[in-house]
Design a protein around this motif. Sequence first.
Motif, PDB file in Angstrom:
ATOM      1  N   VAL A 192     -12.286   5.902   4.592  1.00 38.92           N
ATOM      2  CA  VAL A 192     -10.968   5.007   4.932  1.00 38.92           C
ATOM      3  C   VAL A 192     -11.336   3.464   4.801  1.00 38.92           C
ATOM      4  O   VAL A 192     -10.835   2.876   3.976  1.00 38.92           O
ATOM      5  CB  VAL A 192     -10.503   5.510   6.101  1.00 38.92           C
ATOM      6  N   LEU A 220      -4.377   9.534   7.092  1.00 43.69           N
ATOM      7  CA  LEU A 220      -3.114   8.637   6.685  1.00 43.69           C
ATOM      8  C   LEU A 220      -2.965   7.777   7.972  1.00 43.69           C
ATOM      9  O   LEU A 220      -2.763   6.602   7.645  1.00 43.69           O
ATOM     10  CB  LEU A 220      -1.880   9.457   6.587  1.00 43.69           C
ATOM     11  N   PHE A 279       1.294   5.477  -0.204  1.00 41.58           N
ATOM     12  CA  PHE A 279       0.403   6.696   0.161  1.00 41.58           C
ATOM     13  C   PHE A 279       1.155   7.763  -0.415  1.00 41.58           C
ATOM     14  O   PHE A 279       2.475   8.131  -0.168  1.00 41.58           O
ATOM     15  CB  PHE A 279       0.352   6.722   1.604  1.00 41.58           C
ATOM     16  N   TYR A 315       0.760  -1.279   0.028  1.00 43.77           N
ATOM     17  CA  TYR A 315      -0.188  -0.214  -0.145  1.00 43.77           C
ATOM     18  C   TYR A 315       0.863   1.145  -0.093  1.00 43.77           C
ATOM     19  O   TYR A 315       1.651   1.509   0.878  1.00 43.77           O
ATOM     20  CB  TYR A 315      -0.818  -0.137   1.322  1.00 43.77           C
ATOM     21  N   SER A 349      -5.685   0.431   9.900  1.00 45.58           N
ATOM     22  CA  SER A 349      -6.609  -0.487   9.304  1.00 45.58           C
ATOM     23  C   SER A 349      -6.177  -1.134   8.116  1.00 45.58           C
ATOM     24  O   SER A 349      -6.820  -2.202   7.693  1.00 45.58           O
ATOM     25  CB  SER A 349      -7.753   0.310   8.499  1.00 45.58           C
ATOM     26  N   LEU A 350      -4.554  -1.355   7.928  1.00 45.14           N
ATOM     27  CA  LEU A 350      -4.203  -2.176   6.911  1.00 45.14           C
ATOM     28  C   LEU A 350      -4.231  -3.578   7.265  1.00 45.14           C
ATOM     29  O   LEU A 350      -4.139  -4.021   8.490  1.00 45.14           O
ATOM     30  CB  LEU A 350      -2.620  -1.825   6.567  1.00 45.14           C
ATOM     31  N   PHE A 387      -2.550   5.188  -2.917  1.00 43.24           N
ATOM     32  CA  PHE A 387      -3.492   6.025  -2.516  1.00 43.24           C
ATOM     33  C   PHE A 387      -2.961   7.320  -2.740  1.00 43.24           C
ATOM     34  O   PHE A 387      -1.996   8.037  -2.135  1.00 43.24           O
ATOM     35  CB  PHE A 387      -3.848   5.827  -1.053  1.00 43.24           C
ATOM     36  N   PHE A 400      -5.521   5.044   7.885  1.00 46.08           N
ATOM     37  CA  PHE A 400      -5.101   4.002   6.591  1.00 46.08           C
ATOM     38  C   PHE A 400      -4.157   2.923   7.436  1.00 46.08           C
ATOM     39  O   PHE A 400      -4.218   1.936   7.260  1.00 46.08           O
ATOM     40  CB  PHE A 400      -4.455   4.627   5.567  1.00 46.08           C
ATOM     41  N   LEU A 448     -10.118   1.370   1.517  1.00 44.43           N
ATOM     42  CA  LEU A 448      -9.225  -0.027   1.890  1.00 44.43           C
ATOM     43  C   LEU A 448     -10.018  -1.291   1.309  1.00 44.43           C
ATOM     44  O   LEU A 448      -9.138  -2.270   0.758  1.00 44.43           O
ATOM     45  CB  LEU A 448      -8.859  -0.240   3.179  1.00 44.43           C
TER      46      LEU A 448
END
Length: 746
Positions: free
Chosen positions: A443, A301, A281, A279, A307-308, A379, A304, A447
């Motif tokens: 978000v 941010l 950013f 991922y 929550s990965l 993203f 994100f 995701l």
Amino acid sequence: MLHSSINDSVYQVPLRNQTVNAQIFNSIATIDIIQTFYNDTQDPLEVTVNIPIDEDYGIGKLTVEIGDQVIEGKILEKQKAQEKYEDAIAQGHTATIASEDNEKDEIIKLTIGNLLPGQEAKLEIQLLNVLKIEGAAYCLRIPLNYFPNYEAKLNGYSYKFQVEIHSDTPITYLSHPNSSKIVKETSDENLLHIKLEKTQENVYCLDNDLVVYYRTNDMESTVLFSQESESHPDQVAVMLSVLPSFIEQTTSVPSLDTYEEEIPDPQDVQYINPGDCIYIFLVDRSGSMRGDKMQTTKEALKLFLKSLPPRSNFEIISFGTQYTVLSGSPNGLEYNDITINNAMNQIESFQADMGGTEIYQPLEYAISGIQTKLQKRIFMLTDGEVSNRNQVVELAGKCPYDVRIHSIGIGRGCDVRLVSDVATQGKGSCSLVVESKDLKAIVIKALARAKDPSYSNCKFILSQNPIISANNLKHNLINTTGFELFRNEIFLILAIIPKQDFENLRISASSDINPISNKGINYEWSAADFRQLNMGNELFKIAARMSINELSIPASKYSRVPTKDIEKISIEYQVLSKYTAFLAVNQNDEKPIGELKQINIKQEDSIPIERNEKRCRRRVQPTSPTSQVFSFSSSNQDQIKKKKKCKEKKAAQKQETPKKKQDDNENVHHNQHHQLQKINQAMADTEMAEEEEREVETMQIDDQIYLEGYNNNQMQGLIKSPLKVSQLPMEEQKYMLSYSYQQVEI
């Protein structure tokens, strides 16, 4: 009956019972809310109820049953409906009006006026909606605040909840509210029918949303419906529903598993695994991101990163005039507690201090410069203020299949076209963050789209020119550029076409082949493929509501909303919009005696207020999305007298000679001081009364006085500031006191 107390006095709110009936056809739901009101006081009542709705809900029908009379509400232009409602009330009739709240789009304000002593009224309002997917299952959710005053401990009204599910494929999973039961289950070769029911004598027992989840054994099967209507005999409404699921098909015989109050786990479904991802950013730290934009970006941010998914990698690229990379490693950073904490500390120090905005170079590095075997999910968080928009969009379109670009537009002034086009060309999704309160949902959704497989370059073409065509994801079907359809997101097309063209209707769909599932959307359907629903208006109204939703979004920040087009669709297909209202009037043989009392039923623990109206109007500051503005109504006889007196006064003014007008103006100077004293004393009395009302915790009454009829070049319309008349300039005072509506009676 509902009860609330005001200063140790108990008031009865006239709601006897409520029924919620829901009918589900695959992904379409019609929800009927039926409320029975009864007036056991000695005065006529005006009762207001707030009904919260989502944007995608359409209000399809409003009926009122009083005695043996059943009146179906009609959609009218909002101002016209309000005038007719007030006229009906003034003449002693019972009237009902429903409209979208002027300040809160998600609130429907429903008012029944002149409910006579001993009179019972049954109101039915129909909501039309498209189901959402939660936990890889269809979800029907009836919010708790559909049930008025559910928190009040003295609530005594009963409720009934019924759901009927009609599916053309076998249902394999069903979760229903506790204490509900399956009362019917039938099936034939074409349709499965399940009926649920829940009944309780006291709504106080209800402490959660009423939620029904269900799955079928073939969630990805395309659903095609058509419908004819007596109201539109020369038209046909059609619906196409596609749900990308990417579920591994099984050969086992489908069977129904039922659960009570269970939230479905998406892990129960055997999805096709898209593989591990990195991922990346891209964070805009240019000067244009100063202030709230930078703070919102930092919060997004952090969300994100928290929550990965496990076993993923990540990288952060900050850019302005130049760009910097957090790790510089080909595979980025592995997701673990140490790397996340370090990244969080770095993010906290981010400032909008990197000069101008240059997206092309950091985006090119993210696409080609990071050499890894992992799939890339990029993203881009930016306000999009760049000078080379076309080059950036063109670069996004050159991404290989295992690279997806998702864009997050920050702030109200962001370049929507840039972030939208980059996401479309990069086979990703676009989200706009206007307020920080929307961050969490955005978000999570972004995701989910990044992790899941999707169908790319999707195109749907209708062979016939429709009267109305709309889709729930608001994609431009005429555009030659295809769009992305993500897993577990229902895509619906609804159209209304001339009946004579239906036999020749063709809908073609195409997409790229997904390399993971080796599948795509490549079909063509004809009129013979559509299952015909019973005669009705449901599909017509949902199509009209979707079209209204699309028209309500300006094409650009310089475009205007076509209010006349929305109003026309709303009235023609009888579906509520922001510019129209439902109106139903029952003519009473018996005229009301006494003052009209107003009671507000809220979807929260609140206190209904009943007051008499004077000529002075107060403005109530809403304390929540379900708060109401209380307008205080006098007796019907008084209203008629006031209207008559007002008309006589206007007629007399028209016949005034210039000499009389001059005399009147001179008299104004003579009586000015006395009039000012009277008005200011009245306003002081009002402020004192309002100070006492502030002891009621759920009320926030403003001490602003709205003086009617004042209109000149300097101060158009109503005075909406808390200034006393004596605080206005002298010329304005003279104008106020000489105007025909200058009296303010308290």
